[in-house]
Design a protein around this motif. Structure first.
Motif, PDB file in Angstrom:
ATOM      1  N   VAL A 110       0.913  -1.288  -0.056  1.00 33.11           N
ATOM      2  CA  VAL A 110      -0.015   0.086   0.129  1.00 33.11           C
ATOM      3  C   VAL A 110       0.763   1.363   0.017  1.00 33.11           C
ATOM      4  O   VAL A 110       0.525   2.422  -0.797  1.00 33.11           O
ATOM      5  CB  VAL A 110      -0.895  -0.060   1.250  1.00 33.11           C
ATOM      6  CG1 VAL A 110      -1.426   1.229   1.330  1.00 33.11           C
ATOM      7  CG2 VAL A 110      -2.154  -0.982   0.994  1.00 33.11           C
ATOM      8  N   LEU A 111       1.852   1.241   0.776  1.00 32.46           N
ATOM      9  CA  LEU A 111       2.747   2.377   0.772  1.00 32.46           C
ATOM     10  C   LEU A 111       3.749   2.457  -0.421  1.00 32.46           C
ATOM     11  O   LEU A 111       4.139   3.789  -0.592  1.00 32.46           O
ATOM     12  CB  LEU A 111       3.665   2.310   2.040  1.00 32.46           C
ATOM     13  CG  LEU A 111       3.162   2.450   3.260  1.00 32.46           C
ATOM     14  CD1 LEU A 111       3.870   1.715   4.761  1.00 32.46           C
ATOM     15  CD2 LEU A 111       2.579   3.945   3.634  1.00 32.46           C
ATOM     16  N   THR A 112       3.711   1.592  -1.184  1.00 31.98           N
ATOM     17  CA  THR A 112       4.685   1.563  -2.388  1.00 31.98           C
ATOM     18  C   THR A 112       3.855   1.768  -3.638  1.00 31.98           C
ATOM     19  O   THR A 112       4.412   2.347  -4.616  1.00 31.98           O
ATOM     20  CB  THR A 112       5.387   0.217  -2.469  1.00 31.98           C
ATOM     21  OG1 THR A 112       6.256  -0.051  -1.280  1.00 31.98           O
ATOM     22  CG2 THR A 112       6.403   0.184  -3.691  1.00 31.98           C
ATOM     23  N   PHE A 113       2.758   1.436  -3.577  1.00 30.70           N
ATOM     24  CA  PHE A 113       2.036   1.527  -4.902  1.00 30.70           C
ATOM     25  C   PHE A 113       0.647   2.209  -4.720  1.00 30.70           C
ATOM     26  O   PHE A 113       0.009   1.798  -3.591  1.00 30.70           O
ATOM     27  CB  PHE A 113       1.730  -0.028  -5.534  1.00 30.70           C
ATOM     28  CG  PHE A 113       2.954  -0.940  -5.711  1.00 30.70           C
ATOM     29  CD1 PHE A 113       3.730  -0.489  -6.825  1.00 30.70           C
ATOM     30  CD2 PHE A 113       3.038  -1.846  -4.801  1.00 30.70           C
ATOM     31  CE1 PHE A 113       4.957  -1.035  -6.969  1.00 30.70           C
ATOM     32  CE2 PHE A 113       4.420  -2.627  -5.072  1.00 30.70           C
ATOM     33  CZ  PHE A 113       5.267  -2.301  -6.000  1.00 30.70           C
ATOM     34  N   HIS A 114       0.159   2.873  -5.782  1.00 29.30           N
ATOM     35  CA  HIS A 114      -1.169   3.574  -5.579  1.00 29.30           C
ATOM     36  C   HIS A 114      -2.163   2.615  -6.269  1.00 29.30           C
ATOM     37  O   HIS A 114      -3.405   3.099  -6.124  1.00 29.30           O
ATOM     38  CB  HIS A 114      -0.912   4.942  -6.124  1.00 29.30           C
ATOM     39  CG  HIS A 114      -0.032   5.644  -5.309  1.00 29.30           C
ATOM     40  ND1 HIS A 114      -0.437   6.105  -3.944  1.00 29.30           N
ATOM     41  CD2 HIS A 114       1.331   6.105  -5.444  1.00 29.30           C
ATOM     42  CE1 HIS A 114       0.645   6.784  -3.429  1.00 29.30           C
ATOM     43  NE2 HIS A 114       1.533   6.774  -4.223  1.00 29.30           N
ATOM     44  N   SER A 115      -1.695   1.900  -7.036  1.00 31.23           N
ATOM     45  CA  SER A 115      -2.857   0.850  -7.699  1.00 31.23           C
ATOM     46  C   SER A 115      -2.173  -0.215  -8.448  1.00 31.23           C
ATOM     47  O   SER A 115      -1.129  -0.415  -8.339  1.00 31.23           O
ATOM     48  CB  SER A 115      -3.310   1.679  -9.166  1.00 31.23           C
ATOM     49  OG  SER A 115      -2.249   1.872  -9.889  1.00 31.23           O
ATOM     50  N   GLU A 116      -3.115  -1.222  -8.531  1.00 28.79           N
ATOM     51  CA  GLU A 116      -2.797  -2.400  -9.032  1.00 28.79           C
ATOM     52  C   GLU A 116      -1.643  -2.712 -10.258  1.00 28.79           C
ATOM     53  O   GLU A 116      -1.068  -3.138 -10.714  1.00 28.79           O
ATOM     54  CB  GLU A 116      -3.858  -3.615  -9.182  1.00 28.79           C
ATOM     55  CG  GLU A 116      -4.408  -3.733  -7.826  1.00 28.79           C
ATOM     56  CD  GLU A 116      -5.366  -5.107  -8.062  1.00 28.79           C
ATOM     57  OE1 GLU A 116      -5.844  -5.273  -9.035  1.00 28.79           O
ATOM     58  OE2 GLU A 116      -5.998  -5.462  -7.116  1.00 28.79           O
ATOM     59  N   ALA A 117      -2.308  -1.479 -11.066  1.00 32.32           N
ATOM     60  CA  ALA A 117      -1.612  -1.296 -12.491  1.00 32.32           C
ATOM     61  C   ALA A 117      -0.066  -1.005 -12.363  1.00 32.32           C
ATOM     62  O   ALA A 117       0.751  -1.327 -12.904  1.00 32.32           O
ATOM     63  CB  ALA A 117      -2.391  -0.021 -13.205  1.00 32.32           C
ATOM     64  N   GLN A 118       0.256  -0.015 -11.090  1.00 32.97           N
ATOM     65  CA  GLN A 118       1.413   0.192 -10.848  1.00 32.97           C
ATOM     66  C   GLN A 118       2.387  -1.124 -10.504  1.00 32.97           C
ATOM     67  O   GLN A 118       3.320  -1.094 -11.166  1.00 32.97           O
ATOM     68  CB  GLN A 118       1.634   1.137  -9.729  1.00 32.97           C
ATOM     69  CG  GLN A 118       1.172   2.457 -10.171  1.00 32.97           C
ATOM     70  CD  GLN A 118       1.253   3.559  -8.954  1.00 32.97           C
ATOM     71  OE1 GLN A 118       1.181   3.178  -7.861  1.00 32.97           O
ATOM     72  NE2 GLN A 118       1.830   4.789  -9.580  1.00 32.97           N
ATOM     73  N   VAL A 119       1.810  -1.978  -9.654  1.00 28.83           N
ATOM     74  CA  VAL A 119       2.529  -3.233  -9.293  1.00 28.83           C
ATOM     75  C   VAL A 119       2.831  -4.085 -10.727  1.00 28.83           C
ATOM     76  O   VAL A 119       4.000  -4.654 -10.740  1.00 28.83           O
ATOM     77  CB  VAL A 119       1.435  -3.975  -8.420  1.00 28.83           C
ATOM     78  CG1 VAL A 119       2.404  -5.193  -8.206  1.00 28.83           C
ATOM     79  CG2 VAL A 119       1.285  -3.170  -7.228  1.00 28.83           C
ATOM     80  N   LYS A 120       1.965  -4.211 -11.602  1.00 29.45           N
ATOM     81  CA  LYS A 120       2.007  -4.880 -12.654  1.00 29.45           C
ATOM     82  C   LYS A 120       3.265  -4.411 -13.647  1.00 29.45           C
ATOM     83  O   LYS A 120       4.158  -4.962 -14.029  1.00 29.45           O
ATOM     84  CB  LYS A 120       0.702  -5.285 -13.617  1.00 29.45           C
ATOM     85  CG  LYS A 120       1.185  -6.255 -14.913  1.00 29.45           C
ATOM     86  CD  LYS A 120      -0.098  -6.697 -15.404  1.00 29.45           C
ATOM     87  CE  LYS A 120       0.073  -7.577 -16.168  1.00 29.45           C
ATOM     88  NZ  LYS A 120      -1.052  -8.264 -16.896  1.00 29.45           N
ATOM     89  N   LYS A 121       3.169  -3.050 -13.778  1.00 30.62           N
ATOM     90  CA  LYS A 121       4.171  -2.340 -14.540  1.00 30.62           C
ATOM     91  C   LYS A 121       5.564  -2.413 -14.009  1.00 30.62           C
ATOM     92  O   LYS A 121       6.395  -2.797 -14.626  1.00 30.62           O
ATOM     93  CB  LYS A 121       3.711  -0.727 -14.803  1.00 30.62           C
ATOM     94  CG  LYS A 121       4.631  -0.026 -15.587  1.00 30.62           C
ATOM     95  CD  LYS A 121       3.975   1.273 -16.001  1.00 30.62           C
ATOM     96  CE  LYS A 121       4.775   1.974 -17.021  1.00 30.62           C
ATOM     97  NZ  LYS A 121       5.162   1.428 -18.314  1.00 30.62           N
ATOM     98  N   LEU A 122       5.653  -2.328 -12.878  1.00 32.82           N
ATOM     99  CA  LEU A 122       7.041  -2.539 -12.014  1.00 32.82           C
ATOM    100  C   LEU A 122       7.583  -3.849 -12.414  1.00 32.82           C
ATOM    101  O   LEU A 122       8.625  -3.966 -12.641  1.00 32.82           O
ATOM    102  CB  LEU A 122       6.754  -1.971 -10.362  1.00 32.82           C
ATOM    103  CG  LEU A 122       8.323  -2.515  -9.740  1.00 32.82           C
ATOM    104  CD1 LEU A 122       9.335  -1.536 -10.141  1.00 32.82           C
ATOM    105  CD2 LEU A 122       7.892  -2.427  -8.475  1.00 32.82           C
ATOM    106  N   LEU A 123       6.604  -4.874 -12.089  1.00 34.78           N
ATOM    107  CA  LEU A 123       7.115  -6.161 -12.431  1.00 34.78           C
ATOM    108  C   LEU A 123       7.571  -6.436 -13.664  1.00 34.78           C
ATOM    109  O   LEU A 123       8.417  -7.103 -13.851  1.00 34.78           O
ATOM    110  CB  LEU A 123       6.008  -7.135 -11.789  1.00 34.78           C
ATOM    111  CG  LEU A 123       5.796  -7.098 -10.201  1.00 34.78           C
ATOM    112  CD1 LEU A 123       4.616  -8.164 -10.005  1.00 34.78           C
ATOM    113  CD2 LEU A 123       6.855  -7.741  -9.408  1.00 34.78           C
TER     114      LEU A 123
END
Length: 144
Positions: A110-123
């Motif tokens: 939660v502190l690192t990402f603001h949305s699930e899309a950001q998680v996928k893009k980073l990965l």
């Protein structure tokens, strides 16, 4: 507009049941992610390939957490230690109860990402970079 000297990095507290102790965590930085890729890139690639790559959107976070705990437990411990600004405590994190580790990972996400899309893009960026580095090393060979 503010100065970075006025910025306070957001944190959260992870309670440890049965004690008055809490673990303070923050979101992961670029430097943290870079170190995780260098050390745990293969494990994180496997998690990405098996749990995320085939989905149009992000899979349920519980699936990702389960994959991290089964395929990359050392990465989990290091993520928590880094987010606590105590990178040398990963061995202590490995001994923490699973629910505490899950809670910590959730708060870090939660502190690192603001949305699930950001998680996928980073990965996706991480995996692409990791695969590129592997190909470069294999092409250049080792500096025996």
């Amino acid at each position: 507009m503010g100065s970075l000297t006025d910025y306070t990095i957001p944190t959260d507290e992870v309670p440890v049941p049965g004690s008055d102790f809490t673990i303070t965590v923050r979101g992961l930085s670029v430097e943290d992610c870079s170190g995780l890729i260098r050390v745990h890139g293969d494990q994180l690639s496997e998690v990405y390939d098996t749990e995320i790559a085939g989905y149009g959107d992000m899979p349920p976070i519980t699936d990702i957490a389960k994959a991290l705990f089964t395929m990359a437990p050392d990465a989990v411990a290091e993520i928590i230690a880094l987010a606590n600004d105590s990178p040398k405590t990963a061995s202590a994190v490995r001994k923490m109860p699973v629910p505490v580790q899950i809670d910590a990972l959730s708060r870090i996400a939660v502190l690192t990402f603001h949305s699930e899309a950001q998680v996928k893009k980073l990965l996706e960026t991480v995996i692409t970079g990791s695969n590129l580095m592997t190909r470069m090393v294999m092409t250049l060979g080792s500096p025996d």
